[in-house]
Write a protein that holds these residues in place. Structure first.
Motif, mmCIF file in Angstrom:
data_model
loop_
_atom_site.group_PDB
_atom_site.id
_atom_site.type_symbol
_atom_site.label_atom_id
_atom_site.label_comp_id
_atom_site.label_asym_id
_atom_site.label_seq_id
_atom_site.Cartn_x
_atom_site.Cartn_y
_atom_site.Cartn_z
ATOM 1 N N ILE A 1 -25.660 -9.414 41.102
ATOM 2 C CA ILE A 1 -26.258 -7.977 41.089
ATOM 3 C C ILE A 1 -27.233 -7.876 40.480
ATOM 4 N N GLN A 2 -27.168 -8.964 39.585
ATOM 5 C CA GLN A 2 -28.691 -9.166 38.935
ATOM 6 C C GLN A 2 -29.877 -8.785 39.099
ATOM 7 N N ALA A 3 -30.506 -9.382 40.118
ATOM 8 C CA ALA A 3 -31.692 -9.735 40.459
ATOM 9 C C ALA A 3 -32.024 -7.953 41.292
ATOM 10 N N THR A 4 -30.348 -7.522 41.572
ATOM 11 C CA THR A 4 -31.313 -5.938 42.210
ATOM 12 C C THR A 4 -30.616 -4.846 41.001
ATOM 13 N N LEU A 5 -30.449 -4.974 40.051
ATOM 14 C CA LEU A 5 -30.006 -4.227 38.532
ATOM 15 C C LEU A 5 -31.280 -4.327 38.170
ATOM 16 N N ASP A 6 -32.379 -5.971 37.660
ATOM 17 C CA ASP A 6 -33.380 -5.518 36.914
ATOM 18 C C ASP A 6 -33.640 -4.824 38.151
ATOM 19 N N THR A 7 -34.576 -5.149 39.228
ATOM 20 C CA THR A 7 -35.545 -4.191 39.954
ATOM 21 C C THR A 7 -35.339 -2.958 39.890
ATOM 22 N N ALA A 8 -33.151 -2.249 39.597
ATOM 23 C CA ALA A 8 -34.363 -1.313 39.107
ATOM 24 C C ALA A 8 -33.697 -0.485 37.914
ATOM 25 N N ARG A 9 -33.410 -1.112 37.724
ATOM 26 C CA ARG A 9 -34.184 -0.915 35.709
ATOM 27 C C ARG A 9 -35.657 -0.896 35.604
ATOM 28 N N ARG A 10 -36.448 -1.609 36.289
ATOM 29 C CA ARG A 10 -37.945 -1.763 36.299
ATOM 30 C C ARG A 10 -38.334 -0.821 37.168
ATOM 31 N N VAL A 11 -38.246 -0.683 37.798
ATOM 32 C CA VAL A 11 -38.744 1.121 38.536
ATOM 33 C C VAL A 11 -38.048 2.328 37.955
ATOM 34 N N GLY A 12 -37.230 2.395 37.175
ATOM 35 C CA GLY A 12 -36.584 3.582 37.300
ATOM 36 C C GLY A 12 -35.151 4.344 37.813
ATOM 37 N N TRP A 13 -34.672 3.108 38.819
ATOM 38 C CA TRP A 13 -34.406 4.307 39.785
ATOM 39 C C TRP A 13 -32.351 4.309 39.451
ATOM 40 N N PRO A 14 -32.062 5.160 39.431
ATOM 41 C CA PRO A 14 -30.467 4.884 38.517
ATOM 42 C C PRO A 14 -30.049 4.114 39.288
ATOM 43 N N THR A 15 -28.657 3.274 38.501
ATOM 44 C CA THR A 15 -27.529 2.865 40.445
ATOM 45 C C THR A 15 -27.103 3.920 40.492
ATOM 46 N N SER A 16 -26.770 5.153 39.422
ATOM 47 C CA SER A 16 -25.688 5.539 40.909
ATOM 48 C C SER A 16 -26.723 6.458 42.087
ATOM 49 N N ARG A 17 -27.630 6.838 42.170
ATOM 50 C CA ARG A 17 -28.681 6.760 43.012
ATOM 51 C C ARG A 17 -28.407 5.017 44.207
ATOM 52 N N LEU A 18 -27.624 4.585 44.004
ATOM 53 C CA LEU A 18 -27.948 3.317 45.052
ATOM 54 C C LEU A 18 -26.190 3.307 45.813
ATOM 55 N N CYS A 19 -26.410 3.473 47.021
ATOM 56 C CA CYS A 19 -24.867 2.870 47.581
ATOM 57 C C CYS A 19 -24.792 1.670 48.697
ATOM 58 N N PHE A 20 -23.991 1.060 48.739
ATOM 59 C CA PHE A 20 -24.385 -0.552 49.330
ATOM 60 C C PHE A 20 -23.199 -0.480 50.475
ATOM 61 N N GLU A 21 -23.623 -0.503 51.941
ATOM 62 C CA GLU A 21 -23.041 -0.553 52.801
ATOM 63 C C GLU A 21 -22.194 -1.981 53.353
ATOM 64 N N ILE A 22 -20.813 -2.104 53.655
ATOM 65 C CA ILE A 22 -20.238 -3.176 53.503
ATOM 66 C C ILE A 22 -20.028 -4.246 55.136
ATOM 67 N N THR A 23 -21.471 -3.866 55.323
ATOM 68 C CA THR A 23 -21.776 -5.150 56.683
ATOM 69 C C THR A 23 -20.937 -6.268 57.064
ATOM 70 N N GLU A 24 -20.469 -6.931 58.990
ATOM 71 C CA GLU A 24 -20.335 -7.680 58.791
ATOM 72 C C GLU A 24 -19.622 -8.194 58.674
ATOM 73 N N SER A 25 -18.034 -7.612 57.983
ATOM 74 C CA SER A 25 -16.676 -7.432 56.982
ATOM 75 C C SER A 25 -15.777 -7.889 58.563
ATOM 76 N N GLU A 26 -15.814 -8.274 59.243
ATOM 77 C CA GLU A 26 -15.031 -9.490 59.991
ATOM 78 C C GLU A 26 -15.344 -10.601 59.932
ATOM 79 N N SER A 27 -16.102 -10.698 58.667
ATOM 80 C CA SER A 27 -16.419 -12.392 59.027
ATOM 81 C C SER A 27 -16.366 -12.902 57.636
ATOM 82 N N VAL A 28 -15.283 -11.746 56.779
ATOM 83 C CA VAL A 28 -15.274 -11.962 54.917
ATOM 84 C C VAL A 28 -13.594 -12.753 54.796
ATOM 85 N N LYS A 29 -12.928 -13.272 55.253
ATOM 86 C CA LYS A 29 -11.439 -13.930 54.590
ATOM 87 C C LYS A 29 -10.841 -13.487 54.008
#
Length: 258
Positions: free
Chosen positions: A104-132
């Motif tokens: 997640i570090q690249a994501t957090l670095d980008t959010a900090r750089r542009v001033g996007w609070p992590t509280s305004r991020l939601c990650f949608e889990i896709t392709e959960s069928e392939s997660v064993k």
């Protein structure tokens, strides 16, 4: 699952440029009760407006991790540049996350750089069928929560995104799949199923979003049964490099005020 490949702040899996270009389209997430757009979902598109499928067809095991990271970074940068407000929802591939804290570090670095609070991020889990490894998936969800981000289970009610996942993971949001939403106002069978999902979500303190709304009648039935957060073509279609708006009159129509 193999260990993280990041060493001295460089990741051999993720920090290499992709050999193809892509962009993001944005689709509004609406709250009928509040008559407003409360966020946007970022959806991958080809740089020339090509479909998501044409982009995903170029993703393979060799570039999966780079692509997942690049999507997160581009979504945040574009949402910031476009002046998006509220929540930003981003799809992610669980199998592209080796170690949540590291990946997640690249994501957090980008959010900090542009001033996007992590509280305004939601990650949608896709392709959960392939997660064993369900423990790995729950570890991702728990780690993201600890960093102040939300998680959503996409396409709930169809395929592999079903009730059994809720035994192992604790998402903040369930996104009800189009298959359950389509013509629900005319299908008592779908209505009974969704009524049980609504009750379950309330008991588990999970927010519901109905996606794939294409008709006023669908939106009305869902709203009258407690699902005020919705998404779909009836409100606004995704637009590449733009933030679509939803006519205010649509909210009143769903509430039956006209």
């Amino acid at each position: 699952m193999p260990g993280c490949a990041r060493h001295e702040n460089v990741c051999g899996r993720c920090d290499v440029p992709l050999d193809f270009e892509f962009t993001m389209a944005f689709q509004p997430l609406v709250n009928i009760d509040e008559s407003r757009i409360y966020g946007y979902e970022a959806l991958v598109r080809g740089s020339g407006g090509e479909s998501a499928g044409s982009v995903l067809a170029r993703v393979d095991d060799a570039n999966l991790y780079r692509f997942d990271q690049a999507c997160r970074v581009k979504a945040i940068e574009m949402a910031h540049d476009l002046g998006a407000e509220g929540m930003l929802s981003i799809n992610f591939l669980p199998n592209a996350v080796y170690e949540p804290q590291a990946c997640i570090q690249a994501t957090l670095d980008t959010a900090r750089r542009v001033g996007w609070p992590t509280s305004r991020l939601c990650f949608e889990i896709t392709e959960s069928e392939s997660v064993k490894d369900r423990c790995h998936l729950q570890n991702i969800v728990t780690s993201y929560h600890e960093m102040g981000m939300k998680t959503a289970l996409d396409d709930f009610g169809t395929g592999y995104a079903n009730l059994d996942l809720l035994v192992d993971i604790s998402p903040d949001v369930l996104k009800i799949d189009r298959h359950l939403v389509s013509d629900i106002h005319q299908s008592p069978r779908q209505q009974r199923i969704l009524e049980h999902i609504i009750t379950l979500a309330h008991q588990l303190d999970i927010t519901l979003i109905a996606e794939g709304i294409e008709k006023l009648e669908e939106a009305r039935w869902l709203y009258r049964h407690g699902i005020a957060r919705q998404q779909g073509y009836w409100f606004a279609r995704p637009a590449a490099g733009q933030l679509p708006v939803c006519p205010e009159s649509r909210f009143a129509l769903v509430r039956g005020e006209h």
